[in-house]
Structure formats: C-alpha cells, structure tokens
Enzyme design. Structure first.
Site, PDB file in Angstrom:
ATOM      1  CD  GLU A  36       8.787  -0.368 -12.912  1.00  0.00           C
ATOM      2  OE1 GLU A  36       8.782   0.442 -11.997  1.00  0.00           O
ATOM      3  OE2 GLU A  36       8.817  -1.610 -12.741  1.00  0.00           O
TER       4      GLU A  36
ATOM      5  CB  CYS B 294       6.752  -8.730 -16.642  1.00  0.00           C
ATOM      6  SG  CYS B 294       5.585  -8.015 -15.487  1.00  0.00           S
TER       7      CYS B 294
ATOM      8  CB  CYS C 237      -2.453   0.555 -10.857  1.00  0.00           C
ATOM      9  SG  CYS C 237      -3.708  -0.714 -10.571  1.00  0.00           S
TER      10      CYS C 237
ATOM     11  CB  CYS D  97      -2.990  -3.701  -3.982  1.00  0.00           C
ATOM     12  SG  CYS D  97      -4.263  -4.436  -5.032  1.00  0.00           S
TER      13      CYS D  97
ATOM     14  CB  CYS E 181       0.858  -2.935  -5.470  1.00  0.00           C
ATOM     15  SG  CYS E 181       1.303  -2.812  -7.199  1.00  0.00           S
TER      16      CYS E 181
ATOM     17  CB  CYS F 261       5.451  -4.844  -7.954  1.00  0.00           C
ATOM     18  SG  CYS F 261       5.562  -6.611  -7.750  1.00  0.00           S
TER      19      CYS F 261
HETATM   20  N1  SAH Z   1      -3.301  -5.675 -11.363  1.00  0.00           N
HETATM   21  C1  SAH Z   1      -2.954  -7.025 -11.647  1.00  0.00           C
HETATM   22  C2  SAH Z   1      -1.618  -7.218 -12.317  1.00  0.00           C
HETATM   23  C3  SAH Z   1      -0.444  -6.409 -11.848  1.00  0.00           C
HETATM   24  S1  SAH Z   1       0.317  -6.836 -10.343  1.00  0.00           S
HETATM   25  C4  SAH Z   1      -3.088  -7.881 -10.418  1.00  0.00           C
HETATM   26  O1  SAH Z   1      -3.417  -7.356  -9.364  1.00  0.00           O
HETATM   27  O2  SAH Z   1      -2.939  -9.088 -10.514  1.00  0.00           O
HETATM   28  C5  SAH Z   1       1.069  -8.402 -10.605  1.00  0.00           C
HETATM   29  C6  SAH Z   1       1.200  -9.229  -9.327  1.00  0.00           C
HETATM   30  O3  SAH Z   1       2.181  -8.669  -8.447  1.00  0.00           O
HETATM   31  C7  SAH Z   1      -0.086  -9.286  -8.527  1.00  0.00           C
HETATM   32  O4  SAH Z   1      -0.295 -10.578  -8.041  1.00  0.00           O
HETATM   33  C8  SAH Z   1       0.204  -8.335  -7.392  1.00  0.00           C
HETATM   34  O5  SAH Z   1      -0.641  -8.557  -6.301  1.00  0.00           O
HETATM   35  C9  SAH Z   1       1.656  -8.633  -7.127  1.00  0.00           C
HETATM   36  N2  SAH Z   1       2.372  -7.644  -6.333  1.00  0.00           N
HETATM   37  C10 SAH Z   1       2.219  -6.309  -6.302  1.00  0.00           C
HETATM   38  N3  SAH Z   1       3.052  -5.746  -5.414  1.00  0.00           N
HETATM   39  C11 SAH Z   1       3.749  -6.751  -4.868  1.00  0.00           C
HETATM   40  C12 SAH Z   1       4.776  -6.814  -3.881  1.00  0.00           C
HETATM   41  N4  SAH Z   1       5.235  -5.717  -3.263  1.00  0.00           N
HETATM   42  N5  SAH Z   1       5.259  -8.029  -3.583  1.00  0.00           N
HETATM   43  C13 SAH Z   1       4.804  -9.148  -4.179  1.00  0.00           C
HETATM   44  N6  SAH Z   1       3.857  -9.153  -5.110  1.00  0.00           N
HETATM   45  C14 SAH Z   1       3.325  -7.976  -5.441  1.00  0.00           C
END
Ligand code: SAH
Length: 341
Positions: free
Chosen positions: A89, A102, A109, A113, A116, A330
C-alpha cells in the site's frame, strides 16, 4: 535479478562501463527511470545491444497500480502490485505545502502491534531500496507533481529493514535523482532501540518518529510486543542520544483509544516522561480496524489530552484524520484485498 531502481547513478554508470558500454549510457538510462519510463523498449536513445544487456540483468519496472481510491479530502490510497505478485500500500496526501507520500518498507510486518492491520498476516519480505523509491516515483507520475515529503509509515518496520532503508535515503536524496532533502523525510519506528543508536551515528537530517502509544511498560507490552525487548526508558535514552547527535527534534506518536489511554492522567504521565525534551507529540485518534474491538477517542478527549500536554510545555498536535472514508488507515486496504482474493 536485481531491481534497476536499487542502483544509484554512480552504480549504474559503473555497471555500464564494466559491461562494455559507456558510462554515459548509464546516465541516459537513469534519466529515463526517474522520468518514470521504466520500460526498456521505450528508451529510444539506447541501442539494441545495450537494451538486451539490461533485459538480461535487471528487473526494470515500476509497481503497477492495482487499485486506487480517492477520498473526499484528496487522499489517494493505492494498492501496488510488485513484480513477484506481492501487494503493498502507498498513500498520497495533499497538504497546503504540497504532496506527502506514505510508503511501505516491508511486505506485511512482524512487529505484531495489536491495533495495526499491517501486521495481521505477518511479514512476507523486506522491500528493496528501489522498491521503496519506486513508490514515490509512481506517486509522482500519478498526480503529475513532485512529492515534497515522504513518510515511512506504511506497512512494515523501517528500522527492521535497516540497510535497504538507508540505501533508499541515499537514492532519494541524490541530486540527479529526486533530490529530496532528508529534512522532508520521516521515519517512524515502534522503537528498535539498537537501530536508533545506529541511525543517530549516521547523523542524517531526517525526522525520527517514535510510536509510543502508552506511558508504562506494563501497558505498552499489552499492545506492542516490542515493549518486551526495549523499555520506554531505553527508548527515551536512545532518543536523547539521537537528538544530541543529529540536532533534530524527535516526534512521538500516540494513538488515542477510547477509555484506554486517553485520560487526563495518561496525558500527565506522558508529559512527565517527556519533560525537558524538545519533542513533538502527534496525537492520532486510533483508526478502528476490523480485527480488533476498540474505538477512537472522542474529539473532546483528544483535545483535552492535547491541552494537558500543552500546559506542561510539551508541543502537541492532533493529526488530521485523512482518507478514513476509503480504508486508508494503516494497512487496511491491503488486508481487505487479500481477504477477498
Ligand atoms: N512500524 C512503524 C511504521 C509503520 S506504522 C511504526 O511502528 O512506527 C505508522 C504509524 O501508524 C505508527 O505510529 C503506528 O503505531 C500507527 N498505527 C498503526 N495502526 C494504527 C491504527 N489502527 N490507528 C492509528 N494508528 C495506527
């Protein structure tokens, strides 16, 4: 075969020279590639013999836009198809200062988390530097304008793909290429502390963003497995080191989940953690994803949270929600695409 977009101008010239052609051919090919002409047949000034060498040795292609959705706010979300049929994406956002794109740094990944969508199917593979770069080139071609900012906040953990991401930073900064200043590039990480030190030692002028999302290790472990490896204390020490080495301010991302991490006490705890540091906090109302039952904080709690930070002299802004009407958050578009295949 190697992706030709992984090559810098110097490397391409050297390749041509060592393959019995002039270095100048390398420059010509490079110019085609950066104009978005990623089709050897269309490289009119290149002779047939040199073209054949290219065909034999390189993958020459930009990712194909498989699906494109445009939001009411102008955000464009794309699913891109790579040569090996993997899908990534890329999201283009329009701001008053120009376009920001972006990009993904990995396919999927492995950080896990809980909130995510990008991590739900695990990690497939790293993207190469050229695959990261060509998302930017493809985006520029699509809108017909230069991307003024690039954020590595798409799928993947950029610091888990360290070498390719470093090479990407070199490629995108090259004068003869996209010539994008490192100051206009943000790398977001869930906090791979060892890599933050390594990055700091390179003294690049990029912006580093840390996904913090909680204020205690105990609670952070519940949503971010990486917290079992590195504590918030470790992260903050590495951030101080980073700021010291690079002179850059660091951003913290904090996704606000209704009734979970969005109280005034949470805001005060965050202010305490960041006290005395020249940092910026980006507050993001969490984007609900299908796999998880949680909701974004109300506007009221988000604003209250921000005000508590501001009253403690911590700079904080609320990230404008973009593209929520098109599953732009995301990794969600990719997830829904893969599920429906
Ligand atoms: N792996 C990296 C970059 C990719 S995620 C990181 O963790 O920073 C980019 C951002 O989106 C990160 O801050 C992540 O925590 C956030 N993110 C992921 N899923 C999300 C969601 N459902 N709502 C809001 N932010 C989210």
């Amino acid at each position: 075969m190697e992706n030709i977009y992984d090559y810098s101008l110097e490397e391409l010239k050297a390749w041509f020279k060592s393959n019995g052609e002039s270095a100048f051919r390398g420059k010509q090919v490079f110019d085609y590639l950066y104009k978005g002409i990623a089709d050897i047949d269309q490289m009119k000034t290149i002779n047939e013999e040199a073209k054949e060498k290219l065909r034999k040795n390189f993958k020459v292609a930009l990712p194909k836009i498989l699906e494109k959705r445009t939001s009411k706010d102008g955000t464009i979300k794309m699913l891109m198809l790579l040569e090996d049929h993997n899908i990534i994406e890329t999201v283009i956002m329009k701001y008053h200062y120009g376009y920001s794109v972006c990009v993904s740094s990995q396919i999927g990944c492995k950080m896990g988390c809980t909130f995510c969508a990008s991590t739900k199917g695990g990690m497939v593979r790293n993207l190469s530097s050229g695959e990261i770069l060509s998302q930017v080139i493809a985006s520029q071609l699509l809108v017909g304008e230069r991307m003024s900012h690039v954020v590595l906040m798409g799928s993947g953990e950029p610091l888990d793909n360290f070498d390719q991401v470093m090479k990407f930073l070199e490629l995108i900064n090259a004068k003869e290429g996209l010539n994008l200043s490192h100051r206009n590039i943000t790398i977001s990480t869930c906090g791979l502390v060892d890599r933050i030190y390594e990055l700091a030692d390179r003294k690049l002028q990029i912006t580093l963003a840390i996904s913090l999302h909680e204020t205690t290790d105990e609670r952070r472990k519940l949503i971010m497995p990486i917290a079992n490896k590195y504590s918030i204390h470790d992260i903050l020490n590495s951030v101080k080191y980073y700021m010291d080495k690079t002179g850059r301010r660091v951003s913290f991302e904090y996704a606000l989940v209704k009734g979970s991490n969005d109280t005034e006490d949470d805001a005060r705890a965050l202010a305490k953690l960041l006290h005395g540091m020249q940092v910026h906090v980006n507050l993001i109302p969490v984007n609900a994803i299908k796999e998880m039952l949680f909701l974004p904080s109300t506007n009221e709690s988000v604003n209250r949270f921000r005000d508590v930070l501001l009253s403690h002299k911590i700079e904080a802004t609320v990230r404008r929600e973009m593209g929520s009407d098109i599953d732009a958050a995301c990794g969600q578009l990719r997830r829904s695409y893969l599920e429906n295949m």
